[in-house]
Scaffold this motif. Structure first.
Motif, PDB file in Angstrom:
ATOM      1  N   SER A 143      -4.564  -9.543   3.889  1.00 23.59           N
ATOM      2  CA  SER A 143      -3.666 -10.660   5.257  1.00 23.59           C
ATOM      3  C   SER A 143      -2.494 -10.157   4.375  1.00 23.59           C
ATOM      4  CB  SER A 143      -4.186 -11.449   4.125  1.00 23.59           C
ATOM      5  OG  SER A 143      -3.890 -11.952   2.780  1.00 23.59           O
ATOM      6  N   ASP A 144      -2.126  -9.139   3.963  1.00 16.50           N
ATOM      7  CA  ASP A 144      -0.850  -8.903   2.783  1.00 16.50           C
ATOM      8  C   ASP A 144      -0.033  -7.947   4.360  1.00 16.50           C
ATOM      9  OD1 ASP A 144      -2.476  -6.742   2.226  1.00 16.50           O
ATOM     10  OD2 ASP A 144      -1.051  -6.634   0.658  1.00 16.50           O
ATOM     11  N   ARG A 145      -0.511  -7.523   5.145  1.00 15.45           N
ATOM     12  CA  ARG A 145       0.157  -6.655   6.347  1.00 15.45           C
ATOM     13  C   ARG A 145      -0.556  -6.895   8.138  1.00 15.45           C
ATOM     14  NH1 ARG A 145      -2.591  -1.515   3.455  1.00 15.45           N
ATOM     15  NH2 ARG A 145      -2.558  -3.256   1.263  1.00 15.45           N
ATOM     16  N   PRO A 202       7.850  -5.071   0.317  1.00 15.08           N
ATOM     17  CA  PRO A 202       7.366  -6.752   0.269  1.00 15.08           C
ATOM     18  C   PRO A 202       7.682  -7.708   1.731  1.00 15.08           C
ATOM     19  CG  PRO A 202      10.322  -5.887  -0.333  1.00 15.08           C
ATOM     20  CD  PRO A 202       8.837  -4.484  -0.590  1.00 15.08           C
ATOM     21  N   THR A 203       8.261  -6.648   2.576  1.00 11.53           N
ATOM     22  CA  THR A 203       7.911  -7.032   4.105  1.00 11.53           C
ATOM     23  C   THR A 203       7.231  -6.486   4.785  1.00 11.53           C
ATOM     24  OG1 THR A 203       9.702  -8.034   5.942  1.00 11.53           O
ATOM     25  CG2 THR A 203      10.222  -6.858   4.723  1.00 11.53           C
ATOM     26  N   ASP A 204       7.113  -6.544   5.884  1.00  7.51           N
ATOM     27  CA  ASP A 204       5.862  -5.930   6.850  1.00  7.51           C
ATOM     28  C   ASP A 204       6.681  -5.734   8.303  1.00  7.51           C
ATOM     29  OD1 ASP A 204       5.025  -8.646   8.418  1.00  7.51           O
ATOM     30  OD2 ASP A 204       3.323  -7.809   8.226  1.00  7.51           O
ATOM     31  N   ARG A 205       8.238  -6.224   8.596  1.00  6.43           N
ATOM     32  CA  ARG A 205       8.756  -6.193   9.871  1.00  6.43           C
ATOM     33  C   ARG A 205       9.573  -5.188   9.784  1.00  6.43           C
ATOM     34  NH1 ARG A 205       9.304 -10.652  13.821  1.00  6.43           N
ATOM     35  NH2 ARG A 205      11.326 -10.060  14.487  1.00  6.43           N
ATOM     36  N   LEU A 206      10.106  -4.802  10.918  1.00  9.24           N
ATOM     37  CA  LEU A 206      11.484  -3.708  11.159  1.00  9.24           C
ATOM     38  C   LEU A 206      12.096  -4.683  12.214  1.00  9.24           C
ATOM     39  CD1 LEU A 206       8.750  -2.010   9.783  1.00  9.24           C
ATOM     40  CD2 LEU A 206      10.175   0.183  10.926  1.00  9.24           C
ATOM     41  N   ASP A 207      12.933  -4.286  12.024  1.00  9.31           N
ATOM     42  CA  ASP A 207      14.459  -5.159  13.220  1.00  9.31           C
ATOM     43  C   ASP A 207      15.431  -3.721  13.327  1.00  9.31           C
ATOM     44  OD1 ASP A 207      13.219  -7.562  13.410  1.00  9.31           O
ATOM     45  OD2 ASP A 207      13.684  -8.057  11.138  1.00  9.31           O
ATOM     46  N   PHE A 208      14.846  -3.369  14.684  1.00 10.87           N
ATOM     47  CA  PHE A 208      15.969  -2.875  15.940  1.00 10.87           C
ATOM     48  C   PHE A 208      16.699  -2.875  15.941  1.00 10.87           C
ATOM     49  CE2 PHE A 208      12.405  -0.496  15.224  1.00 10.87           C
ATOM     50  CZ  PHE A 208      12.396   0.796  14.576  1.00 10.87           C
TER      51      PHE A 208
END
Length: 567
Positions: free
Chosen positions: A238-240, A451-457
């Motif tokens: 649940s951490d990713r 710490p975060t599973d999100r990538l913003d381009f």
């Protein structure tokens, strides 16, 4: 409760639990069909629907699915597909309860329309004129405003939020703007109690369930009935980010008595509910509402972009078109269930589907219910049955070349993003992980221990030139200058978490002079001490930071839900 942008707080939450499930074996999915009284033509159409529903859950790796189809002429077929419990391999049956989430809102709307028909309330007068002690701040708010999500209320504030003196605030002028609010519907339970003098579950049974013969269903979710339910599931990790086919875990059980979404139903009872909606939409006889209230119930009038560019909403149902034919629709996302219902508003009939997998990751069985509507339309028209859509889980990444390449961290360490089998993978520090779309230029990853599973381009003319991963800015082929964060904003940044599974966690980032809630957008300080989103679509939401220790805020209240900083 629908969990997506409409469920701001729940977006970070994932089901918890301790029972490790064996992987779903797609080739061994059991199917139980109930269609004894259906005609051969209807059974043939339902067999196509069952085959597609089965391929859908196989593609995603979901445990099971509850399904019902209502024909234009009233024929009904139901099915249980897959597993109700993965650990002991029990099959889904048509007698089991599935949590239908925000589809419950249509039940609440009908209860209130019945009370209006009885003269006990007036939906178009200010709600405080009937119940002056309800937790409503703006005296202009009417009951219809709340039902139609135009009261300006926040999406998921708790009952009686502490920061605002226990009242729900209106972020916009009541009646002016659609903002989906579970909080508003939860408050409507108190109004139903006042108007009937009964507890909310009792009132719902008497006003809606009993007259329609929905004897197998429950208006609230309670532990005492747990044996009647299929088990619900969520991701093991649940951490990713979760990807189709990843291992599952049996989710936490939570008792739920919320007007926003606590109905549990069998597929047979949902066919009865769709028959009632169909009658209201087509003007046929039905036992609950006056003709005027039936028309109001099935005549969406408020622009509701959450449900599609041309969608409208009213009385717990969204309206739009499928193949140029009008439908009434709603979905529901719970901690461990995801549901959809689509009713043909022109000639009646419809389809309901629910899977026993978390609603917090965006999935709803919409494709199943849309295909069901296409099938019953073809039957009614006497035309060839349509082919099923191709079963697929995550869609391929559009123009992956905009994101692939070599990306460099501020310290000079490089990572690569490559296209593989229609998707993207990221490789760095000797590990490779998957990426899945989470917006036009955003992705989530299952890269471990981050710490975060999100990538913003970011970038111009389609091709990304910069990549935000948390608070670090990566450049294409070379490191780029960082944007030093304002120390006051950095003191607020961090991961905040609640052990309430409905709330979960959020990541607050300081990027230069901007403070953002990851996945939702920028916050700006307000004169009243709160922080507010700069996105007008989130104007009803609020954030408060307090409890500063060691120079850092230790608590975030996001629209009234408290979360504590995690190291």
């Amino acid at each position: 409760m629908d969990i997506a942008r409409r469920g701001l707080l729940a977006a970070g939450a994932l089901a918890g639990g301790m029972v490790l499930a064996r992987p779903v074996l797609a080739a061994g999915l059991p199917v139980q069909v109930g269609a004894d009284s259906a005609s051969p033509a209807f059974r043939a159409a339902f067999e196509r629907l069952v085959a597609f529903a089965r391929s859908e859950i196989e593609a995603w790796g979901f445990p099971g699915l509850s399904l019902s189809l209502l024909g234009v002429n009233g024929e009904v077929a139901t099915a249980g597909i897959g597993f109700a419990n993965l650990d002991v391999r029990t099959a889904v049956t048509t007698a089991q309860l599935f949590q239908i989430g925000s589809i419950s809102k249509s039940f609440v709307a009908v209860a209130l329309l019945r009370l209006a028909d009885q003269g006990k309330i007036d939906l178009d007068r200010p709600i405080l004129s009937f119940a002056p002690d309800l937790p409503v701040e703006d005296a202009r708010v009417t009951t219809a405003h709340v039902i139609n999500h135009v009261a300006g209320f926040p999406g998921n504030a708790p009952p009686f939020p502490h920061e605002t003196g226990g009242k729900l605030w209106s972020g916009t002028v009541p009646g002016a703007h659609f903002h989906y609010s579970n909080s508003g519907y939860d408050m409507l339970a108190l109004l139903i109690q006042r108007a009937t003098g009964m507890a909310f579950p009792t009132a719902m049974r008497q006003l809606v369930f009993a007259p329609l013969g929905m004897e197998a269903s429950e208006p609230v979710i309670r532990t005492r009935d747990r044996a009647l339910f299929a088990s619900g599931y969520g991701p093991l990790k649940s951490d990713r980010a979760w990807f189709p086919g990843d291992r599952l875990v049996e989710g936490s059980w939570v008792d739920i008595e919320r007007a926003a979404g606590s109905v549990a139903a069998t597929p047979g009872d949902m066919a009865k509910w769709m028959r009632f909606i169909s009658a209201c939409a087509t003007g046929a006889p039905q036992p609950l509402l006056s003709a005027a209230s039936a028309r109001r119930f099935t005549s969406p009038a408020v622009a509701a972009p959450d449900f599609g560019a041309d969608a409208k909403y009213a009385m717990g149902l969204a309206g739009f078109a499928i193949d140029d034919g009008p439908v009434l629709h709603h979905t529901g996302g719970m901690i461990t269930f995801s549901s959809a219902m689509t009713v043909d508003a022109g000639q009646g009939g419809g389809c309901f589907a629910s899977v026993n997998f978390t609603g917090f990751d965006g999935y709803r069985p919409r494709r199943v219910t849309a295909y069901g509507v296409r099938l019953i339309r073809a039957l009614a028209a006497g035309t060839a049955l349509p082919d099923a859509p191709e079963a697929a889980a995550l869609p391929p990444v559009a123009e992956p070349g905009n994101f692939t390449g070599r990306w460099v961290w501020p310290d000079g360490v490089a990572m690569t993003i490559e296209a593989r089998a229609g998707g993207l993978v990221v490789s760095t520090a000797g590990r490779t992980a998957r990426l899945r779309p989470d917006g036009p230029r955003s992705f989530r990853t299952d890269y471990p221990h981050i710490p975060t599973d999100r990538l913003d381009f970011e970038g111009e003319r389609g091709r990304a030139e910069r990549l935000w991963w948390g608070s670090a800015l990566l450049g294409r082929d070379a490191a780029v200058p960082q944007q030093p964060s304002d120390p006051k904003l950095a003191a607020l940044a961090g991961r905040y978490m609640s052990n309430d599974p409905w709330v979960g966690s959020v990541v607050v980032l300081a990027r230069g002079q901007k403070l953002l809630v990851e996945g939702f957008g920028e916050l700006a300080p307000h004169a009243d001490g709160s922080w507010r989103f700069t996105d007008p679509e989130l104007s009803a939401e609020r954030a408060w930071f307090d409890a500063t220790v060691n120079g850092q805020a230790q608590r975030l209240s996001l629209s009234g839900e408290p979360m504590i900083r995690q190291s």
